[in-house]
Enzyme design. Sequence first.
Site, PDB file in Angstrom:
ATOM      1  N   LYS A  94      28.896  45.868  30.184  1.00 48.17           N
ATOM      2  CA  LYS A  94      28.794  45.714  31.636  1.00 48.17           C
ATOM      3  C   LYS A  94      27.588  44.842  31.968  1.00 48.17           C
ATOM      4  O   LYS A  94      26.548  44.953  31.322  1.00 48.17           O
ATOM      5  CB  LYS A  94      28.600  47.077  32.309  1.00 48.17           C
ATOM      6  CG  LYS A  94      29.770  48.037  32.178  1.00 48.17           C
ATOM      7  CD  LYS A  94      29.510  49.327  32.946  1.00 48.17           C
ATOM      8  CE  LYS A  94      30.745  50.224  32.922  1.00 48.17           C
ATOM      9  NZ  LYS A  94      30.536  51.486  33.671  1.00 48.17           N
ATOM     10  N   LYS A 143      30.048  53.769  25.997  1.00 48.27           N
ATOM     11  CA  LYS A 143      31.309  54.233  25.428  1.00 48.27           C
ATOM     12  C   LYS A 143      32.381  54.029  26.499  1.00 48.27           C
ATOM     13  O   LYS A 143      32.139  54.271  27.684  1.00 48.27           O
ATOM     14  CB  LYS A 143      31.204  55.710  25.047  1.00 48.27           C
ATOM     15  CG  LYS A 143      32.530  56.295  24.620  1.00 48.27           C
ATOM     16  CD  LYS A 143      32.402  57.315  23.497  1.00 48.27           C
ATOM     17  CE  LYS A 143      33.760  57.657  22.911  1.00 48.27           C
ATOM     18  NZ  LYS A 143      34.296  56.591  22.024  1.00 48.27           N
ATOM     19  N   TYR A 144      33.562  53.556  26.104  1.00 54.50           N
ATOM     20  CA  TYR A 144      34.638  53.301  27.058  1.00 54.50           C
ATOM     21  C   TYR A 144      35.473  54.569  27.224  1.00 54.50           C
ATOM     22  O   TYR A 144      36.067  55.063  26.264  1.00 54.50           O
ATOM     23  CB  TYR A 144      35.502  52.144  26.553  1.00 54.50           C
ATOM     24  CG  TYR A 144      36.657  51.789  27.464  1.00 54.50           C
ATOM     25  CD1 TYR A 144      36.433  51.380  28.774  1.00 54.50           C
ATOM     26  CD2 TYR A 144      37.974  51.849  27.009  1.00 54.50           C
ATOM     27  CE1 TYR A 144      37.484  51.038  29.619  1.00 54.50           C
ATOM     28  CE2 TYR A 144      39.033  51.507  27.845  1.00 54.50           C
ATOM     29  CZ  TYR A 144      38.777  51.104  29.140  1.00 54.50           C
ATOM     30  OH  TYR A 144      39.816  50.772  29.961  1.00 54.50           O
ATOM     31  N   GLU A 190      27.597  54.147  39.431  1.00 55.12           N
ATOM     32  CA  GLU A 190      26.701  53.292  40.218  1.00 55.12           C
ATOM     33  C   GLU A 190      26.426  53.974  41.545  1.00 55.12           C
ATOM     34  O   GLU A 190      27.115  54.920  41.921  1.00 55.12           O
ATOM     35  CB  GLU A 190      27.302  51.915  40.562  1.00 55.12           C
ATOM     36  CG  GLU A 190      28.500  51.480  39.811  1.00 55.12           C
ATOM     37  CD  GLU A 190      28.936  50.049  40.121  1.00 55.12           C
ATOM     38  OE1 GLU A 190      28.955  49.657  41.292  1.00 55.12           O
ATOM     39  OE2 GLU A 190      29.268  49.344  39.161  1.00 55.12           O
ATOM     40  N   HIS A 215      37.958  57.937  39.445  1.00 57.66           N
ATOM     41  CA  HIS A 215      36.806  57.463  40.214  1.00 57.66           C
ATOM     42  C   HIS A 215      36.601  58.435  41.372  1.00 57.66           C
ATOM     43  O   HIS A 215      37.438  58.511  42.265  1.00 57.66           O
ATOM     44  CB  HIS A 215      37.082  56.045  40.738  1.00 57.66           C
ATOM     45  CG  HIS A 215      36.043  55.521  41.697  1.00 57.66           C
ATOM     46  ND1 HIS A 215      35.522  54.248  41.616  1.00 57.66           N
ATOM     47  CD2 HIS A 215      35.442  56.071  42.767  1.00 57.66           C
ATOM     48  CE1 HIS A 215      34.648  54.063  42.585  1.00 57.66           C
ATOM     49  NE2 HIS A 215      34.586  55.162  43.306  1.00 57.66           N
ATOM     50  N   ARG A 241      25.092  51.310  50.904  1.00 60.89           N
ATOM     51  CA  ARG A 241      25.629  50.808  52.173  1.00 60.89           C
ATOM     52  C   ARG A 241      26.638  51.820  52.726  1.00 60.89           C
ATOM     53  O   ARG A 241      27.016  52.761  52.039  1.00 60.89           O
ATOM     54  CB  ARG A 241      26.368  49.491  51.919  1.00 60.89           C
ATOM     55  CG  ARG A 241      27.499  49.684  50.922  1.00 60.89           C
ATOM     56  CD  ARG A 241      28.450  48.520  50.829  1.00 60.89           C
ATOM     57  NE  ARG A 241      29.624  48.857  50.036  1.00 60.89           N
ATOM     58  CZ  ARG A 241      29.725  48.764  48.723  1.00 60.89           C
ATOM     59  NH1 ARG A 241      28.705  48.320  48.010  1.00 60.89           N
ATOM     60  NH2 ARG A 241      30.841  49.104  48.101  1.00 60.89           N
TER      61      ARG A 241
HETATM   62  C1  MV4 Z   1      33.868  52.402  33.070  1.00 59.10           C
HETATM   63  C2  MV4 Z   1      35.194  52.724  32.726  1.00 59.10           C
HETATM   64  C3  MV4 Z   1      35.390  53.392  31.545  1.00 59.10           C
HETATM   65  N1  MV4 Z   1      34.337  53.699  30.752  1.00 59.10           N
HETATM   66  N2  MV4 Z   1      32.855  52.743  32.256  1.00 59.10           N
HETATM   67  C4  MV4 Z   1      34.907  49.851  36.970  1.00 59.10           C
HETATM   68  C5  MV4 Z   1      34.044  49.603  38.137  1.00 59.10           C
HETATM   69  C6  MV4 Z   1      32.672  49.726  37.656  1.00 59.10           C
HETATM   70  N3  MV4 Z   1      31.844  50.273  38.667  1.00 59.10           N
HETATM   71  C7  MV4 Z   1      32.783  50.613  36.459  1.00 59.10           C
HETATM   72  N4  MV4 Z   1      34.157  50.672  36.094  1.00 59.10           N
HETATM   73  C8  MV4 Z   1      34.569  51.353  34.998  1.00 59.10           C
HETATM   74  N5  MV4 Z   1      33.566  51.754  34.187  1.00 59.10           N
HETATM   75  C9  MV4 Z   1      33.105  53.373  31.118  1.00 59.10           C
HETATM   76  N6  MV4 Z   1      32.089  53.666  30.313  1.00 59.10           N
HETATM   77  C10 MV4 Z   1      36.213  52.349  33.556  1.00 59.10           C
HETATM   78  C11 MV4 Z   1      35.913  51.645  34.710  1.00 59.10           C
HETATM   79  C12 MV4 Z   1      37.048  51.256  35.469  1.00 59.10           C
HETATM   80  C13 MV4 Z   1      37.264  51.727  36.756  1.00 59.10           C
HETATM   81  C14 MV4 Z   1      36.373  52.572  37.374  1.00 59.10           C
HETATM   82  C15 MV4 Z   1      36.581  53.014  38.649  1.00 59.10           C
HETATM   83  C16 MV4 Z   1      37.720  52.632  39.323  1.00 59.10           C
HETATM   84  C17 MV4 Z   1      38.627  51.792  38.743  1.00 59.10           C
HETATM   85  C18 MV4 Z   1      38.409  51.323  37.441  1.00 59.10           C
HETATM   86  C19 MV4 Z   1      39.350  50.493  36.873  1.00 59.10           C
HETATM   87  C20 MV4 Z   1      39.127  50.035  35.616  1.00 59.10           C
HETATM   88  C21 MV4 Z   1      37.986  50.397  34.919  1.00 59.10           C
END
Ligand code: MV4
Length: 456
Positions: A158, A201-202, A288, A208, A292
């Site tokens: 990221k 890690k993924y 995050e 969300h 806002r």
């Molecule tokens: C991730 C994730 C899986 N694993 N981090 C997407 C937006 C950004 N703020 C962070 N995101 C993600 N971070 C880890 N370690 C998957 C996403 C992600 C996602 C997150 C929220 C809403 C939609 C998404 C779509 C794809 C990936």
Amino acid sequence: MFQKILVANRGEIALRVIAACKELSIATVAVHSVADRDSLHVRAADESVCIGPAAPSGSYLNITSIVAAAEITGADAVHPGYGFLAENAHFAEILEEVGLKWIGPSPDAIRRMGDKSVAKSTVKKVGVATVPGSPGPLESIEDAMNLAEGVGYPVLLKAVAGGGGRGMRVARSDKELAAAFDLATSEAERAFGNGSVYLEKYLAEPRHIEIQIFGDRAGRIVHLGERECSLQRRHQKILEESPSPALTDALRAKMGAAAVAVAKAVDYVGAGTVEFLLDDDGSFYFMEMNTRIQVEHPVTEMVTGLDLVKEQIRVAAGEPLSFGPTPPGDGLGWRPQGHAIEFRINAEDPVTFAPSPGTITTLHLPGGPGVRVDTAAYSGWKIPPYYDSLIAKLIVHGRDREEALSRGRRALELFIVEGVKTTIPLHLRLLDDPDVRRGRVSTKWLERWLKSAPPR
Ligand code: MV4
């Protein structure tokens, strides 16, 4: 209290802020680009100033023009809405330097949350879980590989300066990681002027979930529950709801307390959102913080009965939070009522998602019990091609999720927009889906469904 507020935005959010000002008997100044002369926010405000050309860089992002407009009109505060300059710490600083109040958190809080790697380490220090990964920006490919070995593949790179999903790369092996590191670094450099990336890690298929928080100048910070925003396409939210079908009261209390701790770590003042990834085993991780008011804030307004924009203005003027008192311990000063769902209505082809600017020839908005529409659209309005495609938000509220879903359907059926394509047919199809009806969704769900469900 403020006498006059300049609204540094356009469209539905500019109208929303003007509405809050009117209820507080505060005069308003609209700013607009050359392309937005005939916009409703210009008509709704007491005064308006043309601040530049259609392209956002010359108008809604033009700090010099906006500050000049505020000075000429004698405004005493600026509300940035969302997008454009809403998370620009430099803009907030300049306003304060010239004696204008910024309706938002401190520049320091914006900066610390804007750098996603600094945000993560700040959050870790106050004991809130973050996804396992690098402690800071990656030094090299070797550094990345050592860390990936520790947390296990797949991993995600990221951008430190990213956010909202921009600049992310998945890697499933050392080989992929080497390529992803170079790609992510050069993409981040191009997109944000900062090539730093970090590793996590993924998570396979998280939800969300975001918590709305609010702080005042006296240092009181509360949370207002969650919004489930898992239904997204290319990091654009399509539909949001509260409460989340995935949360128990116990989990909500834990996530709420974590969000309040995050906000306290940066002495947060005003409206903010703490985003979490929720894994299917109930573990959640800080993702995050958005410093806002967000597009989807009405969902929280419907279930709490609060006016978050008026609250932002009061708090910026130094008043304490208007709600409470806080019941001992639980951090709440409100009681949620029922269920709310927001459908984002974009001027887009509902199958290809290609933007569909043009003139709205007919517009009929739904109403009735539990229905709210936030929009700056009107019959005869020509949607300019220069800005994002959100033209309306339909927010429905019911005593429970079933009632909200059925109100959503009947409101969408009478939400009539002619002249441009919209995402209304997409929402109607979503409401027919058994997974959506049961709330069994994740951040992966929508893109998978779009691939598999034949468009009608
Ligand atoms: C991730 C994730 C899986 N694993 N981090 C997407 C937006 C950004 N703020 C962070 N995101 C993600 N971070 C880890 N370690 C998957 C996403 C992600 C996602 C997150 C929220 C809403 C939609 C998404 C779509 C794809 C990936």
